[in-house]
Design a protein around this motif. Structure first.
Motif, PDB file in Angstrom:
ATOM      1  N   TYR A   1       0.854  -1.105  -0.409  1.00  8.09           N
ATOM      2  CA  TYR A   1       0.498   0.081   0.261  1.00  8.09           C
ATOM      3  C   TYR A   1       0.619   1.127   0.336  1.00  8.09           C
ATOM      4  CZ  TYR A   1      -3.422   3.892   1.551  1.00  8.09           C
ATOM      5  OH  TYR A   1      -4.549   4.698   1.729  1.00  8.09           O
ATOM      6  N   GLN A   2       0.638   2.178  -1.247  1.00  3.70           N
ATOM      7  CA  GLN A   2       1.624   3.509  -1.001  1.00  3.70           C
ATOM      8  C   GLN A   2       0.483   5.015  -0.768  1.00  3.70           C
ATOM      9  OE1 GLN A   2       3.447   3.740  -4.370  1.00  3.70           O
ATOM     10  NE2 GLN A   2       4.674   2.209  -3.612  1.00  3.70           N
ATOM     11  N   GLY A   3       0.175   5.124   0.003  1.00  2.00           N
ATOM     12  CA  GLY A   3      -0.665   6.430   0.195  1.00  2.00           C
ATOM     13  C   GLY A   3      -1.628   6.619   1.152  1.00  2.00           C
ATOM     14  N   VAL A   4      -2.130   7.236   1.570  1.00  2.00           N
ATOM     15  CA  VAL A   4      -2.578   7.939   2.741  1.00  2.00           C
ATOM     16  C   VAL A   4      -2.085   6.928   4.069  1.00  2.00           C
ATOM     17  CG1 VAL A   4      -4.600   9.131   4.070  1.00  2.00           C
ATOM     18  CG2 VAL A   4      -4.541   9.287   1.769  1.00  2.00           C
TER      19      VAL A   4
ATOM     20  N   VAL B   1      -9.306   3.800   6.871  1.00  2.00           N
ATOM     21  CA  VAL B   1     -10.544   4.055   5.897  1.00  2.00           C
ATOM     22  C   VAL B   1      -9.677   4.547   4.676  1.00  2.00           C
ATOM     23  CG1 VAL B   1     -12.394   5.225   6.018  1.00  2.00           C
ATOM     24  CG2 VAL B   1     -11.473   5.187   7.749  1.00  2.00           C
ATOM     25  N   ALA B   2      -8.977   5.010   4.116  1.00  2.00           N
ATOM     26  CA  ALA B   2      -8.627   5.823   2.908  1.00  2.00           C
ATOM     27  C   ALA B   2      -7.876   4.110   1.984  1.00  2.00           C
ATOM     28  CB  ALA B   2      -7.990   6.095   3.092  1.00  2.00           C
ATOM     29  N   ALA B   3      -6.845   3.423   2.640  1.00  2.01           N
ATOM     30  CA  ALA B   3      -6.799   2.247   2.734  1.00  2.01           C
ATOM     31  C   ALA B   3      -7.561   1.450   2.139  1.00  2.01           C
ATOM     32  CB  ALA B   3      -5.922   1.819   3.520  1.00  2.01           C
TER      33      ALA B   3
ATOM     34  N   MET C   1     -10.295   1.722   0.729  1.00  3.02           N
ATOM     35  CA  MET C   1     -11.461   2.172  -0.489  1.00  3.02           C
ATOM     36  C   MET C   1     -10.284   1.239  -1.510  1.00  3.02           C
ATOM     37  SD  MET C   1     -12.176   6.303  -0.006  1.00  3.02           S
ATOM     38  CE  MET C   1     -10.473   6.667  -0.943  1.00  3.02           C
ATOM     39  N   PHE C   2      -9.450   0.834  -1.190  1.00  7.03           N
ATOM     40  CA  PHE C   2      -8.251   0.106  -2.528  1.00  7.03           C
ATOM     41  C   PHE C   2      -8.695  -1.104  -2.291  1.00  7.03           C
ATOM     42  CE2 PHE C   2      -6.603   4.550  -2.713  1.00  7.03           C
ATOM     43  CZ  PHE C   2      -6.735   4.335  -4.389  1.00  7.03           C
TER      44      PHE C   2
END
Lengths: 446, 279
Positions: free
Chosen positions: B119-122, B126-128, B130-131
């Motif tokens: 995972y790369q992101g916020v 909750v943000a993770a 979403m993917f």
């Protein structure tokens, strides 16, 4: 071109990378022995299966029944036997009920598929054909087309725009469709204009597709009510709001729809599909897809049956070139990275981009330096830095005040940010939280 | 001369008398009656303004209690002690309820559970989520990105060295904020006296769980058969403990083939140790 190209304020230009497949003809992809057809491939209610394991199905036969107005039926893309109906991953990441069909390789046509005479059809008949053919927006939004073509009576539509901007990097799907199927695209536009009783139609194409512009202009000839509009090669020129603003000068109000300013926008691929489905009677069972990127051995433009797995497509293109870093469905700006190749092509897939390992960087996220680049590029003129900061703090109320809901999720802000902050991702988190809250309020009111 | 002094005194004194009388009248006429109990209740509340009671802070809760909108035991943070005090002020007897603390029901740390992607992101669950439902192969697994840690007003959660959120039971006040923010819904309120918990919430089939996690519940029902007290049941491919019936004998935890049931063996009641040895 000597004159100033049409465009909008904001936006950016990531490397186009379209040269991989730009000059390659659309070829038929190998039809796999097993196809996986999800019962939800559109915006709206999922379909209900009308076949059961063991049933024989023919090519073009309805296998999923439309549920509700905002929904379209799903058809078999091969002939053969239904093996099973199981939950299976779809490109969006969740699992949906999926009909698995063993392909008998005969492509026996369903009896319902008969050619039609386009001149003998009324507007309502055409809408029904579009619905029965399972046609949705093929740009990847997958909104049912028959709904788009049935605007409420109080909205006066005076313009139809076909979106041939294709501003995403790598993808050449629409470019090839316009070059190879120019007749169908223009005929599809005429059909849409006829159904909506609209006098003016435009086809917006970015200036980096001279062949497509020439092909379409040749078909249009002297016809005065259809025009090609040459747009500046800029991202996100293909965003519906920006396309309308660029071509007609009308701005969609916050929270509004194109029909609020009297415009309906369709993808060029959708227009071609509408025409083909009317003429041949064949529903939407195959799609043009660009498989591109430095991570794939032989990038191609393929005509793919719905339900083909990604792994079959990558094989069809000679497999990976070196170690793959990321496989993205859609373009690199708005697409969705996949973690498995066991995902079928659905109506939302317009391209597959494989990036090799060396192109995928895990950038360190640094503090915002208030350079304002994101504000400069935002095509909707929002302030991504503020919305993102509030979102990361969980203050969704403030995000709402900064109009987070108007974000079109084009990703320009994340792309341009020198600190590599996940701006668009955090705005999306805020959007979902606000939408969930609004929904909660709405159900509380009742 | 005398007049120069006398006149101002008389006139000013007169004016002040009139105003004084007016104010005295107004304070009686327009007095807002404040129930002294609001202040008393407010005084015994913890004052964290966490909002766990459903009111926008301790003041609002105190008012609601006095008006009768909120129950005297409504402050989850204060627990039984505060409920008793509030009850005394309000003249109500409080039936004692056992304090509950939050617990993250997942053991699938980086050693035992597989990831499906990097995972790369916020940095946020909750943000993770979403993917594709998050980087964990298991859809019911703790992603360890700390949404609950940041939401906890009492600093009672932390991410352990293996990437799983853990509740510090000493600090947990039972406000349930973490329960509501977890996108995977894997935080549950457990009675403090409970020494046995199923550390898994996966409703996937056992065959699938085995593929991606070595410590997940595979719904084999061995615990259900082993339990003499009818306190553990397997439904929807997951074992659940009925804390009312559970006597903390810990037999289920001993028998569990994937060790997905946690038991506090150090503090086990000696009488159960004997019975286990007999078997």
């Amino acid at each position: 071109m000597g004159f100033k190209l049409l465009s909008f304020r904001g936006g950016t230009r990531p490397p186009g990378n379209k040269h991989f497949t730009k000059n390659k003809n659309i070829e038929k992809a190998k039809v796999p022995a097993l196809v996986y057809i999800p019962l939800k491939q559109h915006v709206g209610a999922p379909c209900e299966a009308v076949v059961k394991p063991g049933d024989q199905v023919k090519m073009g036969q309805v296998i999923g029944k439309q549920m509700g107005f905002i929904s379209v039926p799903i058809h078999s893309s091969v002939s053969g036997k239904v093996k099973s109906i199981i939950p299976f991953p779809i490109p969006q990441g969740n699992k949906e009920m999926t009909v698995v069909i063993e392909n008998d390789g005969l492509d026996t046509l369903d009896d319902s598929i008969k050619p039609r005479d386009i001149n003998a059809l009324s507007a309502d008949e055409i809408r029904n054909i579009i619905l029965d053919a399972g046609i949705v927006g093929l740009g990847s939004a997958t909104f049912p087309t028959h709904v788009k073509l049935s605007p409420p009576a109080d909205k006066h539509i005076d313009t139809v725009i076909l979106n041939g901007a294709e501003c995403e990097s790598y993808l050449t799907t629409d470019d090839r469709i316009m070059i190879e199927q120019a007749d169908e695209v223009v005929a599809g536009l005429r059909v849409i204009m006829g159904v909506l009783d609209v006098k003016m139609g435009y086809i917006g194409i970015e200036s980096n597709k001279p062949e497509a512009i020439a092909a379409i202009e040749k078909v249009i000839g002297n016809e005065s009510n259809i025009r090609v509009k040459v747009l500046k090669d800029k991202y996100p020129q293909g965003c519906e709001r920006k396309l309308i603003e660029t071509i007609t000068g009308r701005q969609i109000p916050s929270g509004g729809l194109p029909m609020d300013v009297g415009v309906i926008v369709n993808n060029v691929g959708t227009a071609a599909q509408i025409y083909k489905s009317i003429i041949t009677g064949m529903p939407l069972i195959e799609k043009v897809i660009t498989v591109s990127g430095r991570g794939v051995e032989n990038p191609r433009n393929l005509l793919v049956r719905i339900g083909t797995l990604l792994e079959d497509l990558i094989d069809d293109c000679g497999g990976y070139a070196g170690d793959p870093g990321k496989v993205i469905i859609g373009g690199p700006m708005m697409g969705m990275a996949q973690h498995s190749l066991e995902v079928p092509v659905t109506k939302c897939v317009s391209g597959i981009v494989v990036l090799p390992k060396e192109e995928v960087k895990d950038e360190e996220i640094l503090p915002c330096i208030r350079c304002g680049k994101c504000v400069e590029v935002c095509p909707i003129h929002l302030m991504p830095l503020h919305i993102s900061a509030y979102s990361l703090k969980g203050d969704y109320e403030s995000c709402k005040k900064f109009n987070a809901l108007d974000c079109v999720e084009c990703g320009s802000c994340s792309y341009i940010c020198p600190a590599k902050r996940p701006l668009q991702h955090s705005i999306k988190v805020a959007k979902e939280a606000i939408i969930a809250e609004n929904k909660g309020k709405a159900s509380g009111d009742q | 001369m005398l007049n120069d002094i006398l006149m101002p005194i008389v006139s000013l004194g007169g004016i002040s008398l009139v105003f004084g009388a007016g104010l005295a009248f107004a304070s009686h006429k327009f007095a807002i009656k404040v129930d002294h109990r609001v202040d008393e209740v407010r005084e015994v509340l913890p004052g964290a303004n966490c909002g766990a009671c459903g009111y926008p802070g301790c003041d609002a809760f105190a008012t609601a209690v006095v008006v009768g909108d909120a129950p005297v035991s409504g402050c989850t943070v204060g627990g039984a002690k505060v409920a008793e005090k509030v009850g005394a002020i309000m003249g109500q007897t409080v039936t004692e309820t056992e304090k509950k603390v939050a617990k993250v029901l997942c053991n699938g740390d980086c050693e035992s559970a597989k990831n499906k992607y990097e995972y790369q992101g916020v940095e946020d669950c909750v943000a993770a989520a979403m993917f594709h439902g998050g980087p964990k192969e298991c859809n019911y697994g703790c992603m360890g990105l700390g949404t609950c840690v940041r939401a906890c007003p009492f600093d009672a959660l932390y991410i352990n060295d293996k990437g799983i959120a853990v509740v510090d039971e000493e600090k947990c006040t039972g406000c349930e904020i973490c329960v509501s923010v977890c996108p995977k819904n894997i935080i549950e309120m457990i009675p403090v006296s409970s020494q046995v918990q199923v550390m898994c919430k996966s409703e996937d089939k056992g065959r699938d769980v085995r593929k991606y996690c070595t410590v997940g519940c595979i719904a084999c029902k061995i615990c259900e058969k082993a339990c003499e007290y009818d306190a553990i049941k397997v439904n929807d491919n997951i074992a659940r403990i009925d804390y009312e019936k559970c006597v903390n004998c810990m037999v289920c935890a001993e028998k569990c083939p994937t060790k997905s049931i946690y038991a506090d063996f150090d503090n086990r009641d000696p009488k159960f140790i004997k019975s286990a040895d007999k078997n």
